[in-house]
Scaffold this active site. Structure first.
Site, short mmCIF file in Angstrom:
data_model
loop_
_atom_site.label_atom_id
_atom_site.label_comp_id
_atom_site.label_asym_id
_atom_site.label_seq_id
_atom_site.Cartn_x
_atom_site.Cartn_y
_atom_site.Cartn_z
N ARG A 118 21.92 21.51 69.82
CA ARG A 118 21.34 20.18 69.66
C ARG A 118 21.96 19.23 70.70
O ARG A 118 23.15 19.33 71.01
CB ARG A 118 21.61 19.62 68.26
N HIS A 131 13.78 22.23 75.57
CA HIS A 131 13.96 22.72 74.19
C HIS A 131 13.04 23.93 73.92
O HIS A 131 12.17 23.88 73.05
CB HIS A 131 13.69 21.60 73.17
P1 NDP Z 1 23.55 29.62 61.34
O1 NDP Z 1 23.61 28.63 60.23
O2 NDP Z 1 23.10 31.00 61.04
O3 NDP Z 1 24.99 29.74 62.04
C1 NDP Z 1 25.81 28.64 62.25
C2 NDP Z 1 27.17 29.13 62.76
O4 NDP Z 1 27.95 27.98 63.11
C3 NDP Z 1 27.96 29.91 61.71
O5 NDP Z 1 28.68 30.97 62.31
C4 NDP Z 1 28.95 28.86 61.19
O6 NDP Z 1 30.17 29.38 60.70
C5 NDP Z 1 29.21 28.06 62.45
N1 NDP Z 1 29.71 26.71 62.13
C6 NDP Z 1 29.10 25.73 61.42
N2 NDP Z 1 29.88 24.65 61.34
C7 NDP Z 1 31.02 24.94 62.01
C8 NDP Z 1 32.21 24.23 62.26
N3 NDP Z 1 32.41 22.99 61.81
N4 NDP Z 1 33.18 24.86 62.98
C9 NDP Z 1 33.01 26.13 63.42
N5 NDP Z 1 31.88 26.86 63.21
C10 NDP Z 1 30.91 26.26 62.51
O7 NDP Z 1 22.63 28.97 62.46
P2 NDP Z 1 21.71 29.70 63.55
O8 NDP Z 1 22.56 30.66 64.30
O9 NDP Z 1 20.46 30.22 62.96
O10 NDP Z 1 21.31 28.45 64.49
C11 NDP Z 1 22.28 27.65 65.12
C12 NDP Z 1 21.64 26.38 65.66
O11 NDP Z 1 20.85 26.68 66.80
C13 NDP Z 1 20.65 25.67 64.74
O12 NDP Z 1 21.33 24.90 63.77
C14 NDP Z 1 19.85 24.83 65.69
O13 NDP Z 1 20.44 23.56 65.85
C15 NDP Z 1 19.94 25.59 67.02
N6 NDP Z 1 18.65 26.12 67.45
C16 NDP Z 1 18.14 25.74 68.67
C17 NDP Z 1 16.95 26.24 69.10
C18 NDP Z 1 16.41 25.88 70.45
O14 NDP Z 1 15.28 26.23 70.77
N7 NDP Z 1 17.17 25.23 71.29
C19 NDP Z 1 16.16 27.17 68.29
C20 NDP Z 1 16.78 27.53 67.05
C21 NDP Z 1 17.98 27.01 66.65
P3 NDP Z 1 30.20 30.35 59.40
O15 NDP Z 1 29.61 31.67 59.90
O16 NDP Z 1 31.61 30.48 59.07
O17 NDP Z 1 29.34 29.70 58.37
C1 OXD Z 2 15.16 25.16 65.59
C2 OXD Z 2 14.70 24.60 66.85
O1 OXD Z 2 16.08 24.60 65.00
O2 OXD Z 2 13.58 24.93 67.26
O3 OXD Z 2 14.61 26.18 65.15
O4 OXD Z 2 15.44 23.86 67.52
#
Ligand code: NDP
Ligand code: OXD
Length: 306
Positions: free
Chosen positions: A221, A269
């Site tokens: 993000r 994006h």
């Molecule tokens: P998940 O919820 O599956 O994974 C999030 C990861 O971040 C987990 O490993 C979690 O740790 C870790 N995390 C969360 N908070 C913290 C913190 N404070 N400190 C350290 N680690 C932390 O999310 P996804 O992998 O599915 O997606 C990640 C992000 O990608 C989405 O939230 C979205 O914003 C972005 N995205 C962007 C897209 C684009 O087109 N640019 C498309 C899709 C998604 P733990 O495993 O311990 O819970």
């Molecule tokens: C998502 C994105 O969060 O598209 O899936 O950014």
């Protein structure tokens, strides 16, 4: 069963067709103010009025992985928020990040410029061990990306909130592991969810902790990154460049310094797009499971923010 559809900037008709094919008996319609309360909602950035009116929802299915926009709303009490769980996004994210890392590592931008200028010139091969890649977030997308990078024999570090053990990945966790993780990495890939804990996490202090000549890939993000801090570290030479797919303001405003920066690659994006058919199949499967009283994956914890 009633399903309401309320997705900003999304063509509704193909989604409605897919949902109707999955649930021929259900009443499925685009939400309008004053519409009857539904059992399930398929949403992307719905207005507060939607939440206020749809007080009987059992679950809201977000048609993305990130729920930051959704969690800014007051949710209907008792409604589960369910995020997309891969649904074809993880492989796209792996492609995008591997492409960015390899383009930087192999200096393909320099080769492209050289060939365009009529120069047949070799550059000294770089060593993989000099380019440890740190992946922030080892969730559905981050883990897939970390594994894909490891397949190319890059040294890979990963950072998550809870401790992880992943073959071939050096895992760090929690605030106590953060500085060690940064200091061990030269390329930084951000795949964290946007939460109060992670907003502005890519800033002058954290990026300066990367090894000199660092490279940033932000695919999560825009609000994770303090944009002026990135520009200052590119100017100082501490960072060699950045690939950015997400921005604080989207679309990126005209005249923004990222548009023409010589060391920033920007995309609109698009690193992992929502794939409609895969998403509908996943949502339909989860609605079916909920109707049978079964547990489902991908339920968001609003207190944690992801
Ligand atoms: P998940 O919820 O599956 O994974 C999030 C990861 O971040 C987990 O490993 C979690 O740790 C870790 N995390 C969360 N908070 C913290 C913190 N404070 N400190 C350290 N680690 C932390 O999310 P996804 O992998 O599915 O997606 C990640 C992000 O990608 C989405 O939230 C979205 O914003 C972005 N995205 C962007 C897209 C684009 O087109 N640019 C498309 C899709 C998604 P733990 O495993 O311990 O819970
Ligand atoms: C998502 C994105 O969060 O598209 O899936 O950014």
């Amino acid at each position: 069963m009633k399903i309401t559809f309320c997705c900003t900037d999304t063509k509704a008709e193909p989604w409605l067709q897919g949902l109707r094919a999955a649930f021929p008996q259900a009443e499925i319609a685009v939400w309008q103010p004053g519409a009857p309360v539904a059992d399930y909602a398929v949403v992307w950035a719905p207005p507060q009025q939607f939440m206020d009116e749809q007080q009987g929802l059992k679950a809201l299915f977000n048609i993305g992985a990130g729920v930051d926009a959704l969690l800014q709303r007051r949710l209907p009490p008792g409604a589960r928020v369910v995020r997309l769980d891969d649904a074809g996004m993880a492989v796209q994210m792996a492609e995008y990040v591997c492409h960015a890392v390899i383009r930087h590592f192999r200096e393909f931008d320099q080769y492209e410029a050289g060939m365009r200028a009529g120069q047949w010139a070799y550059r000294k091969p770089r060593l993989r061990q000099d380019l440890p890649v740190g992946v922030m977030g080892l969730g559905v997308l981050g883990e897939r990306v970390a594994r894909a990078l490891a397949q190319f024999d890059f040294p890979v570090n990963g950072w998550s909130r809870s401790p992880k053990a992943l073959d071939g990945i050096r895992a760090f966790s929690g605030p106590e592991g953060f500085h060690g993780f940064l200091a061990a990495s030269r390329v930084l890939v951000n795949l964290l969810p946007l939460t109060p804990d992670t907003e502005n996490i890519l800033n002058r202090d954290t990026l300066a902790r990367l090894r000199p000549g660092g490279y940033l890939i932000n695919v999560a993000r825009g609000a994770h990154l303090v944009e002026d801090d990135l520009l200052a570290l590119l100017d100082s030479g501490h960072l060699a460049g950045a690939t950015l797919d997400v921005f604080r303001t989207e679309p990126l405003p005209a005249g923004h310094p990222f548009w023409n920066h010589p060391r920033i690659v920007a995309t609109p994006h698009t690193s992992a797009r929502t794939l409609r058919d895969e998403s509908i199949a996943q949502i339909a499967g989860k609605i079916g499971a909920l109707e049978r009283g079964e547990a489902i994956a991908g339920v968001v914890d609003p207190g944690r923010g992801y």
